[in-house]
Design a protein around this motif. Structure first.
Motif, PDB file in Angstrom:
ATOM      1  N   LEU A 103      -3.122  52.892 -30.749  1.00 51.16           N
ATOM      2  CA  LEU A 103      -3.620  53.297 -32.068  1.00 51.16           C
ATOM      3  C   LEU A 103      -4.386  52.162 -32.745  1.00 51.16           C
ATOM      4  N   ARG A 104      -3.889  50.927 -32.604  1.00 51.52           N
ATOM      5  CA  ARG A 104      -4.600  49.772 -33.172  1.00 51.52           C
ATOM      6  C   ARG A 104      -5.974  49.608 -32.523  1.00 51.52           C
ATOM      7  N   ALA A 105      -6.034  49.779 -31.210  1.00 45.31           N
ATOM      8  CA  ALA A 105      -7.311  49.641 -30.507  1.00 45.31           C
ATOM      9  C   ALA A 105      -8.293  50.706 -30.960  1.00 45.31           C
ATOM     10  N   ILE A 106      -7.833  51.926 -31.140  1.00 42.92           N
ATOM     11  CA  ILE A 106      -8.714  53.002 -31.618  1.00 42.92           C
ATOM     12  C   ILE A 106      -9.180  52.708 -33.035  1.00 42.92           C
ATOM     13  N   ALA A 107      -8.257  52.248 -33.890  1.00 40.27           N
ATOM     14  CA  ALA A 107      -8.620  51.930 -35.273  1.00 40.27           C
ATOM     15  C   ALA A 107      -9.639  50.792 -35.320  1.00 40.27           C
ATOM     16  N   MET A 111     -13.409  51.056 -36.740  1.00 45.38           N
ATOM     17  CA  MET A 111     -13.831  50.152 -37.815  1.00 45.38           C
ATOM     18  C   MET A 111     -15.132  49.428 -37.437  1.00 45.38           C
ATOM     19  N   VAL A 112     -15.241  48.989 -36.203  1.00 43.36           N
ATOM     20  CA  VAL A 112     -16.456  48.299 -35.754  1.00 43.36           C
ATOM     21  C   VAL A 112     -17.632  49.271 -35.742  1.00 43.36           C
ATOM     22  N   ASP A 113     -17.423  50.513 -35.292  1.00 39.67           N
ATOM     23  CA  ASP A 113     -18.482  51.529 -35.291  1.00 39.67           C
ATOM     24  C   ASP A 113     -18.991  51.780 -36.706  1.00 39.67           C
ATOM     25  N   ALA A 115     -18.758  49.778 -39.337  1.00 40.89           N
ATOM     26  CA  ALA A 115     -19.433  48.575 -39.850  1.00 40.89           C
ATOM     27  C   ALA A 115     -20.837  48.448 -39.258  1.00 40.89           C
ATOM     28  N   GLU A 116     -21.004  48.751 -37.960  1.00 42.76           N
ATOM     29  CA  GLU A 116     -22.335  48.680 -37.344  1.00 42.76           C
ATOM     30  C   GLU A 116     -23.289  49.683 -37.974  1.00 42.76           C
ATOM     31  N   LYS A 117     -22.807  50.889 -38.286  1.00 43.93           N
ATOM     32  CA  LYS A 117     -23.666  51.906 -38.901  1.00 43.93           C
ATOM     33  C   LYS A 117     -24.006  51.549 -40.340  1.00 43.93           C
ATOM     34  N   GLU A 118     -23.005  51.087 -41.125  1.00 43.86           N
ATOM     35  CA  GLU A 118     -23.232  50.794 -42.538  1.00 43.86           C
ATOM     36  C   GLU A 118     -24.143  49.587 -42.730  1.00 43.86           C
ATOM     37  N   PHE A 119     -23.850  48.529 -42.030  1.00 49.62           N
ATOM     38  CA  PHE A 119     -24.610  47.291 -42.226  1.00 49.62           C
ATOM     39  C   PHE A 119     -25.781  47.158 -41.268  1.00 49.62           C
ATOM     40  N   ILE A 123     -22.388  44.304 -33.801  1.00 44.10           N
ATOM     41  CA  ILE A 123     -21.169  43.480 -33.850  1.00 44.10           C
ATOM     42  C   ILE A 123     -20.630  43.239 -32.449  1.00 44.10           C
ATOM     43  N   ARG A 124     -20.650  44.247 -31.596  1.00 48.01           N
ATOM     44  CA  ARG A 124     -20.151  44.104 -30.228  1.00 48.01           C
ATOM     45  C   ARG A 124     -21.127  43.275 -29.398  1.00 48.01           C
ATOM     46  N   LYS A 125     -20.593  42.481 -28.540  1.00 45.68           N
ATOM     47  CA  LYS A 125     -21.396  41.645 -27.664  1.00 45.68           C
ATOM     48  C   LYS A 125     -21.993  42.514 -26.553  1.00 45.68           C
TER      49      LYS A 125
END
Length: 131
Positions: A103-107, A111-113, A115-119, A123-125
């Protein structure tokens, strides 16, 4: 090993057959009477021990080792329910921890997805970049 069943009396076994029967006795958890009954169809009267003495097996040591093995097996069987309960509890706890980690990995990925769309920044290498 069950292929070779010999129905003979005490004096008609060759040395190789005697060794074979003794090895089976030592390797399996079967008793002397069970082995003797299997090969002869008759009741044992100490013949297997006689063979062991005749062929140079240390009978006292072997019998004592088998007795201690039987005691440890009984002790393990008696201790098994408590140990089984402990192991089941440990498995349940590890499964719960695994679900939490998934669940933490999915969250984190979500969250990264977001953040990438909003900003609008990566973020991912990227995998194919050279150092």
């Amino acid at each position: 090993m069950d292929k070779k069943i010999i129905k003979k009396g005490k004096g008609f076994f060759s040395d190789s057959e005697k060794h074979w029967g003794i090895r089976e006795f030592l390797a399996t958890g079967c008793g002397k009477r069970e082995i003797w009954l299997k090969y002869t169809g008759k009741e044992d009267h100490g013949c297997l021990l006689d063979w062991m003495r005749e062929l140079g097996y240390a009978t006292a040591n072997i019998v004592e080792k088998r007795k201690t093995m039987a005691k440890t097996i009984k002790a393990r069987k008696q201790a098994t329910p408590f140990e089984t309960l402990q192991l089941k509890n440990q498995i349940a706890e590890l499964e719960r921890q695994l679900k939490d980690a998934e669940l933490r990995a999915i969250a984190f990925s979500t969250m990264v997805d977001i953040a990438e769309k909003e900003f609008k920044i990566p973020i991912r290498k990227k995998l194919n970049t050279k150092p």
